[in-house]
Design a protein around this motif. Structure first.
Motif, PDB file in Angstrom:
ATOM      1  N   PHE A  31       2.976  -0.236   3.787  1.00 10.17           N
ATOM      2  CA  PHE A  31       3.127   0.728   2.918  1.00 10.17           C
ATOM      3  C   PHE A  31       1.788   1.336   2.513  1.00 10.17           C
ATOM      4  CE2 PHE A  31       5.788   3.075  -0.453  1.00 10.17           C
ATOM      5  CZ  PHE A  31       4.544   3.516  -1.279  1.00 10.17           C
ATOM      6  N   ARG A  54       0.768   5.424  -9.512  1.00 10.92           N
ATOM      7  CA  ARG A  54      -0.049   5.182 -10.910  1.00 10.92           C
ATOM      8  C   ARG A  54      -0.329   3.754 -10.488  1.00 10.92           C
ATOM      9  NH1 ARG A  54       3.101   9.655 -10.653  1.00 10.92           N
ATOM     10  NH2 ARG A  54       5.046   8.519 -10.780  1.00 10.92           N
ATOM     11  N   ASP A  59      11.652   4.024 -11.304  1.00  5.86           N
ATOM     12  CA  ASP A  59      10.941   4.632  -9.909  1.00  5.86           C
ATOM     13  C   ASP A  59      11.984   5.113  -8.958  1.00  5.86           C
ATOM     14  OD1 ASP A  59       8.443   4.716  -8.256  1.00  5.86           O
ATOM     15  OD2 ASP A  59       9.930   3.293  -7.361  1.00  5.86           O
ATOM     16  N   GLU A  88       2.827   0.936 -11.269  1.00  7.72           N
ATOM     17  CA  GLU A  88       3.348   0.804  -9.744  1.00  7.72           C
ATOM     18  C   GLU A  88       2.345   0.178  -9.000  1.00  7.72           C
ATOM     19  OE1 GLU A  88       3.459   5.110  -9.211  1.00  7.72           O
ATOM     20  OE2 GLU A  88       5.571   5.064  -9.905  1.00  7.72           O
ATOM     21  N   MET A 129       9.217   3.657  -4.137  1.00  6.93           N
ATOM     22  CA  MET A 129       8.346   2.527  -3.663  1.00  6.93           C
ATOM     23  C   MET A 129       9.096   1.063  -3.994  1.00  6.93           C
ATOM     24  SD  MET A 129       4.914   1.859  -5.669  1.00  6.93           S
ATOM     25  CE  MET A 129       3.545   0.694  -4.824  1.00  6.93           C
ATOM     26  N   TYR A 179       0.426   4.996   0.608  1.00  9.03           N
ATOM     27  CA  TYR A 179       0.407   6.521  -0.104  1.00  9.03           C
ATOM     28  C   TYR A 179      -1.169   6.868  -0.262  1.00  9.03           C
ATOM     29  CZ  TYR A 179       2.648  10.324  -1.721  1.00  9.03           C
ATOM     30  OH  TYR A 179       3.135  11.854  -1.680  1.00  9.03           O
TER      31      TYR A 179
HETATM   32  P1  P6P Z   1       7.144  11.540  -1.682  1.00 11.43           P
HETATM   33  C1  P6P Z   1       8.847   8.106  -6.417  1.00 11.43           C
HETATM   34  O1  P6P Z   1       8.499   9.354  -7.176  1.00 11.43           O
HETATM   35  C2  P6P Z   1       7.315   7.646  -6.155  1.00 11.43           C
HETATM   36  O2  P6P Z   1       6.682   7.601  -7.231  1.00 11.43           O
HETATM   37  C3  P6P Z   1       7.400   6.192  -5.337  1.00 11.43           C
HETATM   38  O3  P6P Z   1       8.366   5.521  -5.737  1.00 11.43           O
HETATM   39  C4  P6P Z   1       7.502   6.940  -3.822  1.00 11.43           C
HETATM   40  O4  P6P Z   1       6.960   5.947  -3.142  1.00 11.43           O
HETATM   41  C5  P6P Z   1       6.760   8.186  -3.655  1.00 11.43           C
HETATM   42  O5  P6P Z   1       6.806   8.756  -5.286  1.00 11.43           O
HETATM   43  C6  P6P Z   1       7.571   9.078  -2.866  1.00 11.43           C
HETATM   44  O6  P6P Z   1       6.741  10.226  -2.866  1.00 11.43           O
HETATM   45  O7  P6P Z   1       5.805  12.215  -1.805  1.00 11.43           O
HETATM   46  O8  P6P Z   1       7.367  10.838  -0.584  1.00 11.43           O
HETATM   47  O9  P6P Z   1       8.398  12.149  -2.477  1.00 11.43           O
END
Ligand code: P6P
Length: 333
Positions: free
Chosen positions: A260, A276, A116, A280, A246, A262
């Motif tokens: 955190f 996901r 990840d 995740e 992440m 997203y």
């Molecule tokens: P962005 C890494 O690709 C990931 O899946 C997670 O580990 C991380 O939090 C996120 O995407 C980062 O996304 O849009 O900031 O590149």
């Protein structure tokens, strides 16, 4: 703290709680061994000629890094012969991976994001492996994707390895969160943190702020208030961190608190965020709740979500309980 090994911890946990039968203990130790191998490969970097793109795409349509594929292979090869698994699923593979007929089939399902934070591999920023274990449905003979589609509350074990200044293995079996540091001289996981706890309040938040113009109103309101700091309704100043791995962001939150996020956003109403659910959000939500935190998709507990597809995405708000409850409340108003 008495320094005990991963094996001793798992055996003592089984004695106390009777929730880690031999096959699950073996599975955990095999995953731990695979993470040591991944740590070694990651640590070689350019010397191992493992950096850069693999010139292929994964099921998410993301360009795969060489180490994505290497890590996936390491986990498949380490886990398929042991007799404790019925099948595996990975972010890097469209279909599930049933155990080959030449090996005995076990009672567990293993899901993982093998590496990840891939965008950080080539710039030497912490990355990690996320894993989740479910029990295979009773009487299952030939595993299908449907057998994996269980809510996160059904996980029997979840964890991650973070490949940073130290290599750590952080896991829960439902009785708190423990962290193990890789003793590279011994090649052993040694317990260094017991019963990790996330403070209910925090002054630190994590979100990719470059997406602000796409956020829906509840997230805009919540983050605006954080940014107003002591001049606004929160009446205290906040700090921001975004590592874009992440595992690294969640480990910081497990260690010192934080929230955190997203979120889903207006760019693609059919895509509820980037992360996901199965390999995740669910394992991280299990860990965070076991450490006294909270994890929602903005409206409901992540661990209650009934999955519809193996690679489905979900919005994620996790960490310090009082902050997660606040931003979730804004969504529900
Ligand atoms: P962005 C890494 O690709 C990931 O899946 C997670 O580990 C991380 O939090 C996120 O995407 C980062 O996304 O849009 O900031 O590149």
């Amino acid at each position: 703290m008495k320094r005990i090994s991963l094996t001793q911890y798992l055996i003592e946990e089984q004695r106390q709680h009777n929730n880690i039968p031999e096959s699950l203990r073996l599975l955990t130790e095999v995953v731990g061994r695979a993470c040591k191998t991944i740590s070694h490969a990651v640590g070689k970097g350019a010397l191992g000629e493992v950096l850069g793109s693999a010139e292929s795409e994964n099921v998410q349509g993301e360009v795969q890094k060489k180490l994505d594929i290497i890590s996936n292979e390491i986990l498949l090869e380490a886990n398929e012969w042991g007799g404790h698994l019925a099948a595996m699923a990975s972010e890097e593979m469209e279909e599930i991976h049933p155990i080959p007929n030449r090996y005995p089939m076990g009672e567990y399902l293993l899901l993982f994001d093998p590496l990840d934070g891939s965008s950080n591999i080539d710039v030497n920023v912490s990355i990690g492996t996320i894993f989740s274990v479910l029990k295979a449905p009773a009487g299952m003979k030939n595993p299908t994707e449907a057998d994996f589609l269980q809510p996160g509350s059904k996980q029997v074990l979840a964890g991650y390895a973070v490949y940073g200044p130290q290599t750590l293995l952080v896991l829960t079996t439902g009785n708190g969160v423990q962290a193990f540091t890789l003793d590279r001289e011994m090649g052993a996981w040694v317990m260094t943190q017991k019963n990790m706890q996330i403070p209910a309040d925090t002054k630190e938040y994590a979100i990719n702020a470059s997406n602000a113009r796409h956020w829906f109103p509840p997230v805009k309101r919540y983050v605006d208030e954080l940014q107003q700091g002591s001049t606004g309704p929160r009446d205290k100043d906040f700090n921001m961190r975004w590592i874009a791995s992440m595992v690294a962001d969640v480990h910081r939150i497990l260690t010192r608190g934080g929230i955190f996020m997203y979120p889903a956003d207006a760019r693609d109403p059919d895509k509820p965020g980037k992360l996901r659910l199965m390999y995740e959000a669910n394992p991280m939500a299990f860990l965070v709740e076991q450490a006294g935190g909270a994890a929602t998709d903005g409206k409901q507990r992540i661990l209650d979500i009934q999955p519809q597809k193996l690679h489905q995405r979900v919005a994620v708000f996790l960490g310090s309980k009082n902050e997660v409850e606040r931003v979730t409340g804004y969504h529900l108003q």
